[in-house]
Design an enzyme around this catalytic site. Structure first.
Site, PDB file in Angstrom:
ATOM      1  N   TYR A 161     -61.555  35.930 -36.298  1.00 16.19           N
ATOM      2  CA  TYR A 161     -62.661  35.809 -35.565  1.00 16.19           C
ATOM      3  C   TYR A 161     -64.447  35.336 -35.653  1.00 16.19           C
ATOM      4  CZ  TYR A 161     -66.017  39.831 -33.825  1.00 16.19           C
ATOM      5  OH  TYR A 161     -66.893  40.441 -32.851  1.00 16.19           O
ATOM      6  N   ASP A 162     -64.608  35.390 -37.144  1.00 15.68           N
ATOM      7  CA  ASP A 162     -65.314  34.949 -37.574  1.00 15.68           C
ATOM      8  C   ASP A 162     -65.502  33.490 -37.243  1.00 15.68           C
ATOM      9  OD1 ASP A 162     -65.662  37.064 -39.168  1.00 15.68           O
ATOM     10  OD2 ASP A 162     -66.184  36.723 -41.292  1.00 15.68           O
ATOM     11  N   GLU A 163     -64.552  32.840 -37.891  1.00 17.49           N
ATOM     12  CA  GLU A 163     -64.308  31.058 -37.830  1.00 17.49           C
ATOM     13  C   GLU A 163     -64.447  31.084 -35.916  1.00 17.49           C
ATOM     14  OE1 GLU A 163     -65.938  29.886 -39.386  1.00 17.49           O
ATOM     15  OE2 GLU A 163     -64.345  29.120 -41.756  1.00 17.49           O
ATOM     16  N   LYS A 185     -65.578  32.627 -33.570  1.00 19.73           N
ATOM     17  CA  LYS A 185     -66.653  32.904 -32.841  1.00 19.73           C
ATOM     18  C   LYS A 185     -68.008  31.643 -33.471  1.00 19.73           C
ATOM     19  CE  LYS A 185     -66.611  36.409 -30.451  1.00 19.73           C
ATOM     20  NZ  LYS A 185     -66.598  36.866 -29.370  1.00 19.73           N
ATOM     21  N   SER A 237     -66.130  54.689 -34.453  1.00 20.81           N
ATOM     22  CA  SER A 237     -65.218  56.123 -33.644  1.00 20.81           C
ATOM     23  C   SER A 237     -64.579  56.495 -34.794  1.00 20.81           C
ATOM     24  CB  SER A 237     -64.523  54.852 -32.334  1.00 20.81           C
ATOM     25  OG  SER A 237     -64.014  53.945 -33.240  1.00 20.81           O
ATOM     26  N   ARG A 276     -74.032  48.943 -42.479  1.00 20.01           N
ATOM     27  CA  ARG A 276     -73.855  48.249 -41.456  1.00 20.01           C
ATOM     28  C   ARG A 276     -75.486  48.756 -41.093  1.00 20.01           C
ATOM     29  NH1 ARG A 276     -71.066  45.979 -44.261  1.00 20.01           N
ATOM     30  NH2 ARG A 276     -68.467  45.319 -43.223  1.00 20.01           N
TER      31      ARG A 276
HETATM   32  P1  NAD Z   1     -64.191  45.446 -27.089  1.00 26.42           P
HETATM   33  O1  NAD Z   1     -63.020  45.316 -27.978  1.00 26.42           O
HETATM   34  O2  NAD Z   1     -64.245  46.956 -26.173  1.00 26.42           O
HETATM   35  O3  NAD Z   1     -63.876  44.621 -25.834  1.00 26.42           O
HETATM   36  C1  NAD Z   1     -63.324  43.758 -25.467  1.00 26.42           C
HETATM   37  C2  NAD Z   1     -62.969  43.242 -24.064  1.00 26.42           C
HETATM   38  O4  NAD Z   1     -62.012  41.490 -24.067  1.00 26.42           O
HETATM   39  C3  NAD Z   1     -61.797  44.016 -23.112  1.00 26.42           C
HETATM   40  O5  NAD Z   1     -62.034  44.924 -22.636  1.00 26.42           O
HETATM   41  C4  NAD Z   1     -60.665  43.527 -24.019  1.00 26.42           C
HETATM   42  O6  NAD Z   1     -59.154  43.244 -23.361  1.00 26.42           O
HETATM   43  C5  NAD Z   1     -61.743  42.373 -23.109  1.00 26.42           C
HETATM   44  N1  NAD Z   1     -60.123  40.469 -24.241  1.00 26.42           N
HETATM   45  C6  NAD Z   1     -60.101  40.424 -24.637  1.00 26.42           C
HETATM   46  N2  NAD Z   1     -59.557  39.122 -25.114  1.00 26.42           N
HETATM   47  C7  NAD Z   1     -59.455  38.656 -23.908  1.00 26.42           C
HETATM   48  C8  NAD Z   1     -59.246  38.019 -23.234  1.00 26.42           C
HETATM   49  N3  NAD Z   1     -58.747  36.524 -23.946  1.00 26.42           N
HETATM   50  N4  NAD Z   1     -59.461  37.512 -21.748  1.00 26.42           N
HETATM   51  C9  NAD Z   1     -59.707  38.563 -20.922  1.00 26.42           C
HETATM   52  N5  NAD Z   1     -60.039  39.187 -21.846  1.00 26.42           N
HETATM   53  C10 NAD Z   1     -60.222  39.014 -23.178  1.00 26.42           C
HETATM   54  O7  NAD Z   1     -65.053  44.794 -27.014  1.00 26.42           O
HETATM   55  P2  NAD Z   1     -66.579  44.931 -27.823  1.00 26.42           P
HETATM   56  O8  NAD Z   1     -67.449  46.281 -28.707  1.00 26.42           O
HETATM   57  O9  NAD Z   1     -66.995  45.582 -26.070  1.00 26.42           O
HETATM   58  O10 NAD Z   1     -67.061  43.754 -27.416  1.00 26.42           O
HETATM   59  C11 NAD Z   1     -67.407  42.960 -26.773  1.00 26.42           C
HETATM   60  C12 NAD Z   1     -68.161  41.557 -27.325  1.00 26.42           C
HETATM   61  O11 NAD Z   1     -68.937  41.937 -28.278  1.00 26.42           O
HETATM   62  C13 NAD Z   1     -66.888  40.824 -28.359  1.00 26.42           C
HETATM   63  O12 NAD Z   1     -66.847  39.830 -27.657  1.00 26.42           O
HETATM   64  C14 NAD Z   1     -66.856  41.327 -29.526  1.00 26.42           C
HETATM   65  O13 NAD Z   1     -66.957  39.695 -29.962  1.00 26.42           O
HETATM   66  C15 NAD Z   1     -68.988  40.904 -29.487  1.00 26.42           C
HETATM   67  N6  NAD Z   1     -69.747  41.541 -30.532  1.00 26.42           N
HETATM   68  C16 NAD Z   1     -69.420  42.850 -30.480  1.00 26.42           C
HETATM   69  C17 NAD Z   1     -70.073  44.344 -31.879  1.00 26.42           C
HETATM   70  C18 NAD Z   1     -70.108  45.643 -31.388  1.00 26.42           C
HETATM   71  O14 NAD Z   1     -70.184  45.879 -32.135  1.00 26.42           O
HETATM   72  N7  NAD Z   1     -69.752  46.103 -29.912  1.00 26.42           N
HETATM   73  C19 NAD Z   1     -71.285  43.387 -32.728  1.00 26.42           C
HETATM   74  C20 NAD Z   1     -71.125  42.050 -32.965  1.00 26.42           C
HETATM   75  C21 NAD Z   1     -70.029  40.859 -31.547  1.00 26.42           C
HETATM   76  N1  UDP Z   2     -64.725  51.558 -42.768  1.00 25.96           N
HETATM   77  C1  UDP Z   2     -64.548  52.503 -43.206  1.00 25.96           C
HETATM   78  N2  UDP Z   2     -63.880  53.758 -42.823  1.00 25.96           N
HETATM   79  C2  UDP Z   2     -62.913  53.399 -41.576  1.00 25.96           C
HETATM   80  C3  UDP Z   2     -63.403  51.739 -40.708  1.00 25.96           C
HETATM   81  C4  UDP Z   2     -64.294  51.379 -41.042  1.00 25.96           C
HETATM   82  O1  UDP Z   2     -65.469  52.696 -44.522  1.00 25.96           O
HETATM   83  O2  UDP Z   2     -62.214  53.929 -41.408  1.00 25.96           O
HETATM   84  C5  UDP Z   2     -65.917  50.316 -42.806  1.00 25.96           C
HETATM   85  C6  UDP Z   2     -65.545  48.987 -42.980  1.00 25.96           C
HETATM   86  O3  UDP Z   2     -65.083  48.813 -44.327  1.00 25.96           O
HETATM   87  C7  UDP Z   2     -67.185  48.284 -43.263  1.00 25.96           C
HETATM   88  C8  UDP Z   2     -67.803  48.896 -42.490  1.00 25.96           C
HETATM   89  O4  UDP Z   2     -66.879  50.621 -42.370  1.00 25.96           O
HETATM   90  O5  UDP Z   2     -67.467  48.011 -44.578  1.00 25.96           O
HETATM   91  C9  UDP Z   2     -67.930  48.906 -40.729  1.00 25.96           C
HETATM   92  O6  UDP Z   2     -66.407  48.947 -40.326  1.00 25.96           O
HETATM   93  P1  UDP Z   2     -66.453  48.538 -38.416  1.00 25.96           P
HETATM   94  O7  UDP Z   2     -64.803  48.304 -38.455  1.00 25.96           O
HETATM   95  O8  UDP Z   2     -66.690  49.075 -37.743  1.00 25.96           O
HETATM   96  O9  UDP Z   2     -66.726  46.999 -38.680  1.00 25.96           O
HETATM   97  P2  UDP Z   2     -67.059  45.436 -39.980  1.00 25.96           P
HETATM   98  O10 UDP Z   2     -68.974  45.731 -39.492  1.00 25.96           O
HETATM   99  O11 UDP Z   2     -67.278  45.597 -40.482  1.00 25.96           O
HETATM  100  O12 UDP Z   2     -66.777  44.263 -38.656  1.00 25.96           O
END
Ligand code: NAD
Ligand code: UDP
Length: 339
Positions: free
Chosen positions: A172-174, A176, A216, A238
Protein backbone atom coordinates in the site's frame (compact mmCIF):
# COMPACT_ATOMS: atom_id res chain seq x y z
CA UNK A 1 -32.15 -2.02 -5.54
CA UNK A 2 -32.70 -0.02 -8.68
CA UNK A 3 -29.94 -0.90 -11.10
CA UNK A 4 -31.26 0.46 -14.37
CA UNK A 5 -28.07 2.47 -14.81
CA UNK A 6 -25.72 -0.31 -13.73
CA UNK A 7 -23.28 -1.50 -16.39
CA UNK A 8 -20.38 -3.88 -16.54
CA UNK A 9 -17.28 -2.88 -18.47
CA UNK A 10 -18.11 -4.94 -21.59
CA UNK A 11 -21.29 -2.88 -22.06
CA UNK A 12 -19.27 0.34 -21.92
CA UNK A 13 -17.74 0.00 -25.43
CA UNK A 14 -21.20 -0.45 -26.97
CA UNK A 15 -22.54 2.48 -24.98
CA UNK A 16 -19.65 4.67 -26.16
CA UNK A 17 -20.42 3.80 -29.80
CA UNK A 18 -24.09 4.69 -29.33
CA UNK A 19 -23.26 7.93 -27.53
CA UNK A 20 -21.04 9.06 -30.43
CA UNK A 21 -24.17 9.35 -32.61
CA UNK A 22 -26.23 11.18 -30.02
CA UNK A 23 -26.21 14.89 -29.25
CA UNK A 24 -23.70 15.57 -26.47
CA UNK A 25 -24.95 15.88 -22.91
CA UNK A 26 -25.02 19.30 -21.33
CA UNK A 27 -23.72 17.95 -18.04
CA UNK A 28 -20.03 17.66 -17.27
CA UNK A 29 -19.20 14.02 -16.55
CA UNK A 30 -17.30 13.11 -13.40
CA UNK A 31 -15.82 9.64 -12.96
CA UNK A 32 -15.28 8.44 -9.38
CA UNK A 33 -13.24 5.23 -9.16
CA UNK A 34 -13.84 3.42 -5.88
CA UNK A 35 -17.26 5.09 -5.97
CA UNK A 36 -19.01 2.36 -3.97
CA UNK A 37 -16.52 2.63 -1.11
CA UNK A 38 -16.65 4.74 2.03
CA UNK A 39 -15.16 7.99 0.69
CA UNK A 40 -16.28 7.43 -2.92
CA UNK A 41 -19.96 7.15 -2.00
CA UNK A 42 -19.84 10.44 -0.06
CA UNK A 43 -18.03 12.11 -2.93
CA UNK A 44 -20.62 10.92 -5.49
CA UNK A 45 -23.43 12.27 -3.31
CA UNK A 46 -21.67 15.60 -2.84
CA UNK A 47 -21.09 15.96 -6.60
CA UNK A 48 -24.75 15.19 -7.36
CA UNK A 49 -25.85 17.80 -4.82
CA UNK A 50 -23.64 20.56 -6.26
CA UNK A 51 -25.31 23.35 -8.27
CA UNK A 52 -23.13 22.48 -11.29
CA UNK A 53 -25.40 19.47 -11.97
CA UNK A 54 -22.64 17.02 -12.80
CA UNK A 55 -23.29 13.63 -14.30
CA UNK A 56 -21.59 11.23 -11.90
CA UNK A 57 -20.28 7.80 -12.85
CA UNK A 58 -19.18 5.55 -9.98
CA UNK A 59 -16.75 2.84 -11.08
CA UNK A 60 -15.90 0.01 -8.68
CA UNK A 61 -15.04 -3.70 -8.63
CA UNK A 62 -16.79 -4.08 -5.23
CA UNK A 63 -13.63 -5.49 -3.60
CA UNK A 64 -14.32 -3.59 -0.37
CA UNK A 65 -17.09 -1.31 -1.61
CA UNK A 66 -20.77 -2.04 -1.13
CA UNK A 67 -23.65 -1.30 -3.50
CA UNK A 68 -25.69 -0.36 -0.43
CA UNK A 69 -23.51 2.76 -0.08
CA UNK A 70 -24.74 4.08 -3.44
CA UNK A 71 -28.26 2.63 -3.64
CA UNK A 72 -29.94 5.96 -2.70
CA UNK A 73 -27.98 7.74 -5.45
CA UNK A 74 -29.78 5.80 -8.21
CA UNK A 75 -32.80 8.02 -7.44
CA UNK A 76 -30.89 10.71 -9.32
CA UNK A 77 -31.00 10.38 -13.14
CA UNK A 78 -27.51 11.87 -13.34
CA UNK A 79 -25.96 8.93 -11.46
CA UNK A 80 -24.75 5.62 -12.91
CA UNK A 81 -22.53 2.74 -11.84
CA UNK A 82 -19.99 0.66 -13.78
CA UNK A 83 -18.63 -2.56 -12.31
CA UNK A 84 -15.01 -2.62 -13.44
CA UNK A 85 -11.50 -3.23 -12.12
CA UNK A 86 -9.09 -0.30 -12.60
CA UNK A 87 -6.28 -2.81 -13.16
CA UNK A 88 -7.81 -3.20 -16.64
CA UNK A 89 -8.03 -0.29 -19.11
CA UNK A 90 -11.38 1.31 -19.88
CA UNK A 91 -12.52 4.05 -22.25
CA UNK A 92 -15.22 6.44 -21.06
CA UNK A 93 -15.43 10.05 -22.18
CA UNK A 94 -15.17 12.12 -19.00
CA UNK A 95 -14.47 15.70 -17.92
CA UNK A 96 -13.07 15.02 -14.42
CA UNK A 97 -11.66 11.94 -12.67
CA UNK A 98 -11.35 11.25 -8.96
CA UNK A 99 -9.16 8.14 -8.56
CA UNK A 100 -10.11 6.56 -5.23
CA UNK A 101 -10.10 2.86 -6.15
CA UNK A 102 -7.94 0.97 -3.64
CA UNK A 103 -8.62 -0.94 -0.44
CA UNK A 104 -7.68 1.41 2.43
CA UNK A 105 -7.94 -0.73 5.55
CA UNK A 106 -4.73 -2.61 6.53
CA UNK A 107 -6.42 -6.06 6.81
CA UNK A 108 -7.98 -5.59 3.35
CA UNK A 109 -4.95 -4.21 1.54
CA UNK A 110 -2.73 -6.89 3.12
CA UNK A 111 -5.08 -9.76 2.20
CA UNK A 112 -3.85 -9.76 -1.41
CA UNK A 113 -0.84 -7.43 -1.50
CA UNK A 114 -0.11 -7.99 -5.19
CA UNK A 115 -3.65 -6.96 -6.06
CA UNK A 116 -3.14 -3.82 -3.93
CA UNK A 117 0.08 -2.92 -5.74
CA UNK A 118 -1.52 -3.55 -9.15
CA UNK A 119 -4.52 -1.44 -8.18
CA UNK A 120 -2.29 1.45 -7.15
CA UNK A 121 0.06 1.27 -10.14
CA UNK A 122 -2.00 -0.05 -13.08
CA UNK A 123 -5.04 1.83 -11.74
CA UNK A 124 -3.04 5.08 -11.81
CA UNK A 125 -1.76 4.43 -15.35
CA UNK A 126 -5.19 3.46 -16.71
CA UNK A 127 -6.92 6.48 -15.21
CA UNK A 128 -4.11 8.82 -16.29
CA UNK A 129 -4.39 7.50 -19.86
CA UNK A 130 -8.08 8.41 -19.73
CA UNK A 131 -7.27 11.83 -18.31
CA UNK A 132 -4.69 12.35 -21.06
CA UNK A 133 -7.08 11.27 -23.84
CA UNK A 134 -9.90 13.58 -22.71
CA UNK A 135 -7.75 16.32 -21.14
CA UNK A 136 -9.59 15.75 -17.88
CA UNK A 137 -8.26 17.00 -14.54
CA UNK A 138 -7.59 13.98 -12.32
CA UNK A 139 -7.39 13.85 -8.52
CA UNK A 140 -5.40 11.07 -6.88
CA UNK A 141 -6.42 9.83 -3.42
CA UNK A 142 -2.96 9.43 -1.97
CA UNK A 143 -2.29 8.90 1.69
CA UNK A 144 -0.38 9.89 4.80
CA UNK A 145 1.16 6.40 4.48
CA UNK A 146 3.62 7.89 1.98
CA UNK A 147 5.31 9.31 5.12
CA UNK A 148 5.57 5.80 6.65
CA UNK A 149 6.70 5.81 10.30
CA UNK A 150 7.61 9.51 10.24
CA UNK A 151 10.58 11.22 11.89
CA UNK A 152 9.17 14.66 11.05
CA UNK A 153 6.13 15.57 13.12
CA UNK A 154 3.63 16.92 12.19
CA UNK A 155 4.13 15.82 8.60
CA UNK A 156 4.70 18.51 5.97
CA UNK A 157 4.37 17.82 2.25
CA UNK A 158 8.09 18.34 1.69
CA UNK A 159 8.97 15.46 4.06
CA UNK A 160 9.95 12.39 2.01
CA UNK A 161 9.00 9.78 4.57
CA UNK A 162 10.38 6.68 6.22
CA UNK A 163 8.79 3.66 4.54
CA UNK A 164 9.82 0.02 4.85
CA UNK A 165 9.90 -1.11 1.19
CA UNK A 166 9.63 -4.83 2.03
CA UNK A 167 7.20 -4.96 4.95
CA UNK A 168 3.56 -6.03 5.15
CA UNK A 169 2.36 -2.44 4.65
CA UNK A 170 4.61 -1.74 1.67
CA UNK A 171 2.14 -2.97 -0.99
CA UNK A 172 0.00 0.00 0.00
CA UNK A 173 2.64 2.53 1.08
CA UNK A 174 4.96 1.92 -1.88
CA UNK A 175 2.02 1.40 -4.25
CA UNK A 176 0.71 4.86 -3.35
CA UNK A 177 4.19 6.37 -3.54
CA UNK A 178 4.67 4.85 -7.00
CA UNK A 179 1.24 6.18 -8.03
CA UNK A 180 2.30 9.70 -7.00
CA UNK A 181 5.46 9.31 -9.05
CA UNK A 182 3.44 8.20 -12.10
CA UNK A 183 1.03 11.11 -11.65
CA UNK A 184 3.86 13.62 -11.72
CA UNK A 185 5.46 11.98 -14.77
CA UNK A 186 2.17 12.18 -16.72
CA UNK A 187 1.98 15.82 -15.68
CA UNK A 188 5.56 16.58 -16.77
CA UNK A 189 5.50 14.48 -19.97
CA UNK A 190 1.91 14.93 -21.15
CA UNK A 191 0.65 18.05 -19.33
CA UNK A 192 -2.11 16.07 -17.64
CA UNK A 193 -3.76 18.35 -15.04
CA UNK A 194 -3.17 16.42 -11.80
CA UNK A 195 -4.27 17.03 -8.21
CA UNK A 196 -2.63 14.87 -5.56
CA UNK A 197 -4.14 14.84 -2.07
CA UNK A 198 -2.58 12.98 0.86
CA UNK A 199 -5.44 11.85 3.06
CA UNK A 200 -5.00 11.29 6.81
CA UNK A 201 -7.27 8.87 8.75
CA UNK A 202 -10.85 9.71 7.85
CA UNK A 203 -14.01 8.20 9.36
CA UNK A 204 -17.79 8.47 9.24
CA UNK A 205 -20.99 6.80 8.04
CA UNK A 206 -20.70 4.31 5.13
CA UNK A 207 -17.55 2.75 6.57
CA UNK A 208 -17.91 -1.00 6.46
CA UNK A 209 -18.51 -2.18 10.06
CA UNK A 210 -16.19 -5.14 9.32
CA UNK A 211 -13.61 -2.95 7.64
CA UNK A 212 -10.98 -3.52 10.37
CA UNK A 213 -9.91 0.10 10.84
CA UNK A 214 -9.68 1.45 14.35
CA UNK A 215 -12.80 3.63 14.46
CA UNK A 216 -15.14 1.02 12.97
CA UNK A 217 -13.65 -1.70 15.21
CA UNK A 218 -13.88 0.35 18.44
CA UNK A 219 -17.45 1.58 17.78
CA UNK A 220 -18.78 -1.87 16.84
CA UNK A 221 -17.04 -3.43 19.85
CA UNK A 222 -18.40 -0.72 22.19
CA UNK A 223 -21.96 -1.04 20.84
CA UNK A 224 -21.84 -4.83 21.40
CA UNK A 225 -20.20 -4.43 24.83
CA UNK A 226 -17.31 -6.56 23.56
CA UNK A 227 -13.64 -5.99 24.39
CA UNK A 228 -12.04 -2.95 22.77
CA UNK A 229 -8.95 -4.26 20.97
CA UNK A 230 -6.05 -1.85 21.42
CA UNK A 231 -2.96 -2.92 19.50
CA UNK A 232 0.33 -2.29 21.29
CA UNK A 233 0.49 0.29 24.09
CA UNK A 234 -2.34 2.40 22.68
CA UNK A 235 -0.03 5.40 22.92
CA UNK A 236 0.49 5.57 19.14
CA UNK A 237 -1.33 8.57 17.70
CA UNK A 238 -3.57 9.26 14.74
CA UNK A 239 -5.45 12.38 13.60
CA UNK A 240 -9.05 11.69 12.69
CA UNK A 241 -10.91 13.72 10.07
CA UNK A 242 -14.69 13.56 9.66
CA UNK A 243 -15.72 12.55 6.14
CA UNK A 244 -17.71 15.73 5.32
CA UNK A 245 -14.64 17.86 6.00
CA UNK A 246 -12.46 15.68 3.80
CA UNK A 247 -14.91 15.71 0.88
CA UNK A 248 -15.00 19.52 1.04
CA UNK A 249 -11.22 19.40 0.68
CA UNK A 250 -11.49 17.14 -2.41
CA UNK A 251 -13.95 19.56 -4.02
CA UNK A 252 -11.81 22.60 -3.19
CA UNK A 253 -8.76 20.89 -4.69
CA UNK A 254 -10.40 19.63 -7.88
CA UNK A 255 -12.28 22.79 -8.76
CA UNK A 256 -9.60 25.26 -7.73
CA UNK A 257 -9.40 27.71 -10.60
CA UNK A 258 -5.59 27.80 -10.66
CA UNK A 259 -5.04 24.78 -12.93
CA UNK A 260 -1.33 24.57 -12.22
CA UNK A 261 -1.77 23.64 -8.59
CA UNK A 262 -0.87 19.95 -8.46
CA UNK A 263 -0.23 19.35 -4.80
CA UNK A 264 0.71 17.06 -3.15
CA UNK A 265 -1.37 18.52 -0.37
CA UNK A 266 -2.22 17.13 3.08
CA UNK A 267 -5.92 16.80 3.92
CA UNK A 268 -6.67 15.76 7.47
CA UNK A 269 -7.55 16.98 10.92
CA UNK A 270 -4.49 18.34 12.75
CA UNK A 271 -5.93 17.42 16.19
CA UNK A 272 -3.96 14.38 17.32
CA UNK A 273 -5.16 11.67 19.74
CA UNK A 274 -3.61 8.50 21.06
CA UNK A 275 -5.68 5.34 20.83
CA UNK A 276 -6.42 5.20 24.57
CA UNK A 277 -7.98 8.67 24.26
CA UNK A 278 -9.96 7.51 21.24
CA UNK A 279 -11.19 4.40 23.10
CA UNK A 280 -12.30 6.55 26.06
CA UNK A 281 -14.16 8.96 23.77
CA UNK A 282 -16.03 6.08 22.08
CA UNK A 283 -16.77 4.31 25.39
CA UNK A 284 -18.21 7.55 26.84
CA UNK A 285 -20.35 8.34 23.79
CA UNK A 286 -21.76 4.79 23.57
CA UNK A 287 -22.25 4.34 27.36
CA UNK A 288 -20.59 0.99 26.84
CA UNK A 289 -19.44 -1.47 29.49
CA UNK A 290 -16.66 -2.81 27.23
CA UNK A 291 -13.20 -3.29 28.68
CA UNK A 292 -9.97 -2.42 26.88
CA UNK A 293 -7.75 -5.39 26.01
CA UNK A 294 -4.23 -5.16 24.61
CA UNK A 295 -3.25 -7.10 21.51
CA UNK A 296 -0.02 -7.43 19.54
CA UNK A 297 1.05 -4.36 17.57
CA UNK A 298 1.10 -5.12 13.81
CA UNK A 299 4.45 -4.87 12.02
CA UNK A 300 5.54 -1.36 10.95
CA UNK A 301 2.57 0.33 12.63
CA UNK A 302 3.41 4.08 12.55
CA UNK A 303 3.94 5.55 16.03
CA UNK A 304 2.63 9.03 15.26
CA UNK A 305 0.65 10.69 12.52
CA UNK A 306 -0.55 14.27 12.25
CA UNK A 307 -0.89 16.52 9.22
CA UNK A 308 0.56 19.97 8.89
CA UNK A 309 -2.29 21.60 6.93
CA UNK A 310 -0.72 25.04 6.40
CA UNK A 311 -0.63 24.48 2.63
CA UNK A 312 -4.33 23.47 2.46
CA UNK A 313 -5.26 26.54 4.51
CA UNK A 314 -3.20 28.84 2.34
CA UNK A 315 -3.95 27.41 -1.13
CA UNK A 316 -7.50 26.08 -0.69
CA UNK A 317 -8.76 28.11 2.26
CA UNK A 318 -9.60 24.68 3.70
CA UNK A 319 -9.54 23.43 7.27
CA UNK A 320 -11.66 20.79 9.00
CA UNK A 321 -14.60 21.97 11.12
CA UNK A 322 -16.08 18.85 12.76
CA UNK A 323 -14.99 18.02 16.32
CA UNK A 324 -14.09 14.40 17.10
CA UNK A 325 -16.98 13.94 19.54
CA UNK A 326 -19.50 15.26 17.00
CA UNK A 327 -18.18 13.13 14.16
CA UNK A 328 -17.98 10.04 16.36
CA UNK A 329 -21.59 10.64 17.50
CA UNK A 330 -22.77 10.68 13.85
CA UNK A 331 -20.76 7.55 13.12
CA UNK A 332 -22.16 5.71 16.15
CA UNK A 333 -25.70 6.44 14.92
CA UNK A 334 -24.80 4.89 11.56
CA UNK A 335 -23.21 1.76 13.07
CA UNK A 336 -26.25 1.19 15.34
CA UNK A 337 -28.06 -0.10 12.21
CA UNK A 338 -25.62 -3.04 12.15
CA UNK A 339 -26.18 -4.21 15.72
P1 NAD B 1 -12.80 1.75 0.80
O1 NAD B 1 -12.12 0.43 0.88
O2 NAD B 1 -14.09 1.93 1.52
O3 NAD B 1 -13.03 2.17 -0.72
C1 NAD B 1 -12.19 1.79 -1.76
C2 NAD B 1 -13.06 1.42 -2.95
O4 NAD B 1 -12.23 1.05 -4.05
C3 NAD B 1 -13.96 0.22 -2.67
O5 NAD B 1 -15.26 0.50 -3.11
C4 NAD B 1 -13.33 -0.90 -3.48
O6 NAD B 1 -14.26 -1.89 -3.89
C5 NAD B 1 -12.74 -0.13 -4.65
N1 NAD B 1 -11.63 -0.83 -5.30
C6 NAD B 1 -10.54 -1.39 -4.72
N2 NAD B 1 -9.73 -1.90 -5.64
C7 NAD B 1 -10.31 -1.65 -6.85
C8 NAD B 1 -9.96 -1.96 -8.19
N3 NAD B 1 -8.83 -2.62 -8.48
N4 NAD B 1 -10.79 -1.57 -9.18
C9 NAD B 1 -11.94 -0.91 -8.90
N5 NAD B 1 -12.34 -0.60 -7.64
C10 NAD B 1 -11.51 -0.98 -6.63
O7 NAD B 1 -11.74 2.84 1.29
P2 NAD B 1 -11.87 4.42 1.47
O8 NAD B 1 -11.58 4.74 2.88
O9 NAD B 1 -13.12 4.90 0.87
O10 NAD B 1 -10.62 4.91 0.62
C11 NAD B 1 -10.78 5.51 -0.66
C12 NAD B 1 -9.43 5.98 -1.17
O11 NAD B 1 -8.88 6.95 -0.26
C13 NAD B 1 -8.39 4.86 -1.29
O12 NAD B 1 -7.62 5.09 -2.44
C14 NAD B 1 -7.53 5.04 -0.06
O13 NAD B 1 -6.21 4.59 -0.26
C15 NAD B 1 -7.59 6.54 0.15
N6 NAD B 1 -7.36 6.89 1.56
C16 NAD B 1 -8.33 6.73 2.48
C17 NAD B 1 -8.08 7.07 3.82
C18 NAD B 1 -9.13 6.94 4.88
O14 NAD B 1 -8.81 7.20 6.05
N7 NAD B 1 -10.36 6.63 4.60
C19 NAD B 1 -6.80 7.52 4.18
C20 NAD B 1 -5.82 7.63 3.20
C21 NAD B 1 -6.11 7.34 1.88
N1 UDP C 1 -5.78 -0.36 15.86
C1 UDP C 1 -6.10 -0.82 17.13
N2 UDP C 1 -7.17 -1.64 17.25
C2 UDP C 1 -7.94 -2.03 16.19
C3 UDP C 1 -7.61 -1.53 14.91
C4 UDP C 1 -6.51 -0.70 14.78
O1 UDP C 1 -5.44 -0.50 18.12
O2 UDP C 1 -8.90 -2.78 16.41
C5 UDP C 1 -4.65 0.58 15.73
C6 UDP C 1 -3.63 0.28 14.64
O3 UDP C 1 -2.65 -0.62 15.12
C7 UDP C 1 -3.08 1.67 14.37
C8 UDP C 1 -4.27 2.59 14.60
O4 UDP C 1 -5.19 1.85 15.39
O5 UDP C 1 -2.08 1.99 15.33
C9 UDP C 1 -4.96 3.03 13.32
O6 UDP C 1 -5.25 1.88 12.59
P1 UDP C 1 -6.12 1.87 11.27
O7 UDP C 1 -6.28 0.45 10.87
O8 UDP C 1 -7.37 2.64 11.46
O9 UDP C 1 -5.28 2.65 10.17
P2 UDP C 1 -3.74 3.04 9.95
O10 UDP C 1 -3.69 4.45 10.41
O11 UDP C 1 -2.82 2.17 10.73
O12 UDP C 1 -3.57 2.87 8.50
Amino acid sequence: MKNKRRLNSSSVGLLMTVLCFMPSFAYKKVLVTGGAGFLGSHLCKKLLDMPDEFEVIALDNLYTGRLGNITPLFENERFSFIEHDVIDPIDIEVDYIFNLACPASPPHYQKDPLFTTKTCVFGAINMLELAKKYNAPILQASTSEVYGDPEVHPQVETYRGLVNPIGIRSCYDEGKRCAESIFFDYHRMHNVPIKVVRIFNTYGPNMDPKDGRVISNFIMQALKNESITVYGTGLQTRSFCYVDDLINGFIAMMFKTDDDFTGPINLGNPREYNLMQLAKCILDLTNSSSEVVRMALPQDDPKVRCPDISLAKECLGWSPKVLLKDGITQTIEYFKHYI
